[in-house]
Design an enzyme around this catalytic site. Sequence first.
Site, mmCIF file in Angstrom:
data_model
loop_
_atom_site.group_PDB
_atom_site.id
_atom_site.type_symbol
_atom_site.label_atom_id
_atom_site.label_comp_id
_atom_site.label_asym_id
_atom_site.label_seq_id
_atom_site.Cartn_x
_atom_site.Cartn_y
_atom_site.Cartn_z
ATOM 1 N N ASP A 132 11.554 -27.754 4.899
ATOM 2 C CA ASP A 132 10.302 -26.863 5.226
ATOM 3 C C ASP A 132 9.171 -28.227 5.264
ATOM 4 O OD1 ASP A 132 8.626 -24.676 5.881
ATOM 5 O OD2 ASP A 132 8.360 -24.527 3.790
ATOM 6 N N CYS A 186 18.703 -5.222 12.470
ATOM 7 C CA CYS A 186 17.559 -4.592 12.181
ATOM 8 C C CYS A 186 17.510 -3.238 12.789
ATOM 9 C CB CYS A 186 16.113 -5.237 12.636
ATOM 10 S SG CYS A 186 15.631 -6.802 11.400
ATOM 11 N N CYS A 212 -2.095 -13.399 8.496
ATOM 12 C CA CYS A 212 -1.087 -13.282 7.363
ATOM 13 C C CYS A 212 -1.766 -13.672 6.123
ATOM 14 C CB CYS A 212 -0.082 -14.392 7.808
ATOM 15 S SG CYS A 212 1.318 -14.253 6.765
ATOM 16 N N CYS A 235 2.906 -13.821 -0.154
ATOM 17 C CA CYS A 235 2.755 -12.276 0.106
ATOM 18 C C CYS A 235 4.177 -11.909 0.371
ATOM 19 C CB CYS A 235 1.793 -12.023 1.137
ATOM 20 S SG CYS A 235 1.930 -10.036 1.729
ATOM 21 N N CYS A 238 6.396 -7.442 3.466
ATOM 22 C CA CYS A 238 7.217 -7.158 4.432
ATOM 23 C C CYS A 238 8.659 -7.190 3.941
ATOM 24 C CB CYS A 238 7.168 -8.250 5.734
ATOM 25 S SG CYS A 238 7.319 -9.906 5.393
ATOM 26 N N CYS A 242 11.853 -4.081 3.129
ATOM 27 C CA CYS A 242 13.044 -4.117 3.883
ATOM 28 C C CYS A 242 14.166 -3.556 3.218
ATOM 29 C CB CYS A 242 13.134 -5.704 4.189
ATOM 30 S SG CYS A 242 14.828 -5.918 5.300
#
Length: 297
Positions: A132, A186, A212, A235, A238, A242
């Site tokens: 990352d 999904c 965001c 955060c 989301c 799920c």
Amino acid sequence: MNNPLRIALETKRRAGELGFDLCGIAEAANIDPTDRLGAWLARGYQAGMGWMERTKAVRHDVREKLPGARSVVVVARNYYAGERPALRDGEGKVARYAWGRDYHDVLRGPLEALATFIKEQSPGAQCYCCVDSAPVMEKAWAVRAGIGWQGKNGLILNQELGSWFVLGAIVTTAELAADAPLEDGCGACRRCLEACPTGAIVEPGVVDAGRCISYWTVEAKEPAGVDTHGWAFGCDVCQEVCPWNGGVTDASATDFVGENRNLDISQLLEIGEEALRRRYGGSAIWRMLRGRLKRRS
């Protein structure tokens, strides 16, 4: 003679020994032939992350970074550490991946050990490790390598780990047998889009960083441009809504279990840099704080 299937199987076995929960392999190629990244950049969704544009060519094709690359090995590590504690006065919420040690540090050693193993299995091979912080589209490669599918919140989802995992990748000139991508899981679900408090998920799989909360509380160099809804670092909204995340069990290792589940905002304003280092050193939170302290000096 090197056997791509044998090396792939041995690499996955070794990845498990090194503590990774998932390991998948993809053939090195142009990861973005339809230039979805270019379309995202053209809409200004990168906000202040100008490096995304500057490194676009390498992000499209890892062979720009490692000439002769033939395979990309992607690994995942579960970081789920249980339910969030209640907030006390003066505290802000912290995304789960930052509750313990900095995931860059957690993954780096095992990833380099896996790269060494690949070079032993394929003498003469070169490897480039990414956690990352390199111009490599780990999420896109995770989809190509069969780690998971890209959810409507832009994150990678897996049937067993949901989206509670961090990714690492090894670009290598070794040839390893590739895995098949997973089918999208999904369906018609839109919970993440509907739950995002700032409307940052502008369409399925597309996130506007400028809206965001994670961008504003982790990456941004200026004060938050949106209501952060009580989040101090990252955060998880989301992810928390799920359905695939409902049955994920706690990470087996303790690397991601720490004291940083909530952030005392008043403490950040009152104590000095050395005290902050003692309290948050070695965590992803310290990485953010250090950058902001430098900008103030």
